[in-house]
Design an enzyme around this catalytic site. Structure first.
Site, PDB file in Angstrom:
ATOM      1  N   LYS A  78       1.059  54.915  -4.673  1.00  0.00           N
ATOM      2  CA  LYS A  78       2.021  54.132  -5.473  1.00  0.00           C
ATOM      3  C   LYS A  78       3.187  54.999  -5.949  1.00  0.00           C
ATOM      4  O   LYS A  78       4.362  54.636  -5.801  1.00  0.00           O
ATOM      5  CB  LYS A  78       1.262  53.514  -6.659  1.00  0.00           C
ATOM      6  CG  LYS A  78       2.086  53.099  -7.836  1.00  0.00           C
ATOM      7  CD  LYS A  78       2.557  51.682  -7.743  1.00  0.00           C
ATOM      8  CE  LYS A  78       3.527  51.366  -8.869  1.00  0.00           C
ATOM      9  NZ  LYS A  78       4.167  50.091  -8.725  1.00  0.00           N
ATOM     10  N   PRO A 111      -0.630  48.557 -19.882  1.00  0.00           N
ATOM     11  CA  PRO A 111       0.636  49.292 -19.808  1.00  0.00           C
ATOM     12  C   PRO A 111       0.533  50.703 -19.226  1.00  0.00           C
ATOM     13  O   PRO A 111       1.336  51.073 -18.377  1.00  0.00           O
ATOM     14  CB  PRO A 111       1.121  49.333 -21.264  1.00  0.00           C
ATOM     15  CG  PRO A 111       0.441  48.183 -21.926  1.00  0.00           C
ATOM     16  CD  PRO A 111      -0.890  48.046 -21.233  1.00  0.00           C
TER      17      PRO A 111
HETATM   18  P1  NAD Z   1       2.965  44.187 -20.135  1.00  0.00           P
HETATM   19  O1  NAD Z   1       3.265  45.115 -21.236  1.00  0.00           O
HETATM   20  O2  NAD Z   1       3.770  42.941 -19.951  1.00  0.00           O
HETATM   21  O3  NAD Z   1       1.411  43.734 -20.207  1.00  0.00           O
HETATM   22  C1  NAD Z   1       0.375  44.547 -20.662  1.00  0.00           C
HETATM   23  C2  NAD Z   1      -0.600  43.685 -21.459  1.00  0.00           C
HETATM   24  O4  NAD Z   1      -1.715  44.495 -21.841  1.00  0.00           O
HETATM   25  C3  NAD Z   1       0.008  43.111 -22.746  1.00  0.00           C
HETATM   26  O5  NAD Z   1      -0.155  41.704 -22.761  1.00  0.00           O
HETATM   27  C4  NAD Z   1      -0.785  43.799 -23.848  1.00  0.00           C
HETATM   28  O6  NAD Z   1      -0.977  42.985 -24.992  1.00  0.00           O
HETATM   29  C5  NAD Z   1      -2.092  44.088 -23.141  1.00  0.00           C
HETATM   30  N1  NAD Z   1      -2.874  45.148 -23.787  1.00  0.00           N
HETATM   31  C6  NAD Z   1      -2.463  46.366 -24.211  1.00  0.00           C
HETATM   32  N2  NAD Z   1      -3.488  47.053 -24.750  1.00  0.00           N
HETATM   33  C7  NAD Z   1      -4.566  46.233 -24.687  1.00  0.00           C
HETATM   34  C8  NAD Z   1      -5.913  46.360 -25.103  1.00  0.00           C
HETATM   35  N3  NAD Z   1      -6.350  47.461 -25.714  1.00  0.00           N
HETATM   36  N4  NAD Z   1      -6.741  45.314 -24.891  1.00  0.00           N
HETATM   37  C9  NAD Z   1      -6.304  44.192 -24.285  1.00  0.00           C
HETATM   38  N5  NAD Z   1      -5.046  44.004 -23.870  1.00  0.00           N
HETATM   39  C10 NAD Z   1      -4.183  45.023 -24.071  1.00  0.00           C
HETATM   40  O7  NAD Z   1       3.029  45.087 -18.788  1.00  0.00           O
HETATM   41  P2  NAD Z   1       3.222  44.571 -17.272  1.00  0.00           P
HETATM   42  O8  NAD Z   1       4.678  44.486 -16.936  1.00  0.00           O
HETATM   43  O9  NAD Z   1       2.336  43.392 -17.051  1.00  0.00           O
HETATM   44  O10 NAD Z   1       2.683  45.850 -16.485  1.00  0.00           O
HETATM   45  C11 NAD Z   1       1.297  46.158 -16.444  1.00  0.00           C
HETATM   46  C12 NAD Z   1       1.074  47.353 -15.518  1.00  0.00           C
HETATM   47  O11 NAD Z   1       1.562  47.031 -14.212  1.00  0.00           O
HETATM   48  C13 NAD Z   1       1.821  48.624 -15.950  1.00  0.00           C
HETATM   49  O12 NAD Z   1       0.985  49.728 -15.741  1.00  0.00           O
HETATM   50  C14 NAD Z   1       3.046  48.657 -15.030  1.00  0.00           C
HETATM   51  O13 NAD Z   1       3.511  49.972 -14.805  1.00  0.00           O
HETATM   52  C15 NAD Z   1       2.473  48.024 -13.764  1.00  0.00           C
HETATM   53  N6  NAD Z   1       3.464  47.351 -12.896  1.00  0.00           N
HETATM   54  C16 NAD Z   1       4.394  46.515 -13.441  1.00  0.00           C
HETATM   55  C17 NAD Z   1       5.312  45.873 -12.606  1.00  0.00           C
HETATM   56  C18 NAD Z   1       6.340  44.935 -13.199  1.00  0.00           C
HETATM   57  O14 NAD Z   1       7.279  44.568 -12.467  1.00  0.00           O
HETATM   58  N7  NAD Z   1       6.214  44.499 -14.435  1.00  0.00           N
HETATM   59  C19 NAD Z   1       5.278  46.095 -11.222  1.00  0.00           C
HETATM   60  C20 NAD Z   1       4.300  46.937 -10.686  1.00  0.00           C
HETATM   61  C21 NAD Z   1       3.383  47.560 -11.539  1.00  0.00           C
END
Ligand code: NAD
Length: 296
Positions: free
Chosen positions: A171, A66
């Site tokens: 980005k 995240p």
């Molecule tokens: P999300 O919250 O759906 O997924 C994050 C995952 O990380 C979760 O499954 C969580 O359980 C896991 N996690 C958290 N702490 C952890 C730890 N200590 N150990 C193991 N796992 C852990 O978030 P997302 O939407 O997949 O986004 C992830 C990243 O990508 C973010 O930084 C976001 O800004 C970036 N991003 C997202 C998008 C989008 O459209 N969703 C687009 C571009 C970039």
């Protein structure tokens, strides 16, 4: 065969990890959420019950977490990646975090004998699932060369943006521009409508004139002209307001640190902050159209 540990199987990570499996990599996956680990195991990844198990013996660690605090905990916290990874392991962090946090992570990794590359992505969950993300990578040439085949399996464009943190810089500068151009596009469509042009007529003219931009031709915030745009499905994301606000805050914070003037970026941040405060965090960011029209 390159052995990969994948950490963070959320909205983005689950599709990215599945594409690494599809490309034939030997992938071990870990997330704090056990259901996410179970789901990816059904797609052919080896499930890990601890971070240490996932990372032991890996050549490359890919993470999709995240925010910066999660990245620092996962890599450098007690019992984190660096406590288990073999010497010289390459870290590819695809999360969006601040430039400063990315540069600090690269320094920490280097002094512990590892290579950390920031490799944030452009493209949402659909691109993550389809393997068509764009990666913007910061770090040294050798790390980029080693990481590129792994990133190629998850994306269609992989750019080397320069040294550590430059991937994050690309980005957030790009997304600040996207926010500004989206709000500007909304203002232009609303003005044209108030002056008597329907959305399609204005689109036909402006999309072939100097107002043309991605926010208009790929993601038109006015319903109608671009059928696949979220405006045609009540602004369901897509790319949510909360995500855009996160990136804008990172951009404005970095701009302040670097002494770069961003008057429109700052105004865009205020507008998205207002939407967030009013409970629209889950709306697509192009739904700012409704605010410009005075509907919300
Ligand atoms: P999300 O919250 O759906 O997924 C994050 C995952 O990380 C979760 O499954 C969580 O359980 C896991 N996690 C958290 N702490 C952890 C730890 N200590 N150990 C193991 N796992 C852990 O978030 P997302 O939407 O997949 O986004 C992830 C990243 O990508 C973010 O930084 C976001 O800004 C970036 N991003 C997202 C998008 C989008 O459209 N969703 C687009 C571009 C970039």
């Amino acid at each position: 065969m390159t052995k990969i540990a994948f950490i963070g199987l959320g909205n983005m990570g689950s599709g990215m990890c599945a594409n690494l499996v599809k490309a034939g990599f030997d992938v071990t996956a870990f997330d704090l959420n056990r259901d996410a680990v179970k789901a990816i195991a059904e797609k052919g990844a080896t499930p890990a019950t601890t971070l240490g198990d996932a990372v032991t013996g890996a050549d490359v660690v890919v993470s999709m977490l995240p925010a910066g605090k999660h990245v620092h905990t996962v890599y450098f916290g007690e019992d984190g990646v660096t406590a288990h990874a073999g010497e010289g392991t390459l870290f590819l962090d695809c999360s969006t975090i601040s430039v400063e946090e990315a540069r600090e992570a690269a320094e920490n990794a280097k002094s512990a004998g590892f290579t950390y590359m920031d490799a944030p992505v452009s493209g949402g969950t659909a691109a993550a699932d389809a393997g068509t993300l764009t990666f913007m990578v910061g770090g040294d040439e050798a790390g980029f060369a080693k990481g590129k085949p792994v990133l190629d399996a998850m994306g269609k464009n992989v750019f080397h943006a320069g040294g550590s943190g430059n991937g994050q810089a690309a980005k957030i500068a790009n997304n600040m521009l996207l926010a500004i151009s989206m709000i500007g596009t909304c203002e232009a469509f609303n003005l044209a409508e108030k002056l008597g042009l329907d959305a399609q007529t204005f689109y036909d003219i402006s999309s072939t004139a100097s107002g043309q931009c991605w926010s208009m031709t790929s993601y038109c915030p006015a319903p109608g002209p671009v059928p696949a745009a979220p405006s045609n499905r009540e602004y369901k994301p897509g790319f949510a307001v909360a995500m855009m606000l996160k990136d804008l805050r990172l951009a404005i914070g970095a701009a302040e640190g670097a002494g770069a003037k961003t008057p429109l970026g700052g105004h865009a941040e205020q507008i998205y902050d207002g939407l967030m405060e009013d409970g629209f965090e889950g709306m697509d960011f192009s739904g700012v159209m409704k605010r410009i029209k005075g509907e919300i």
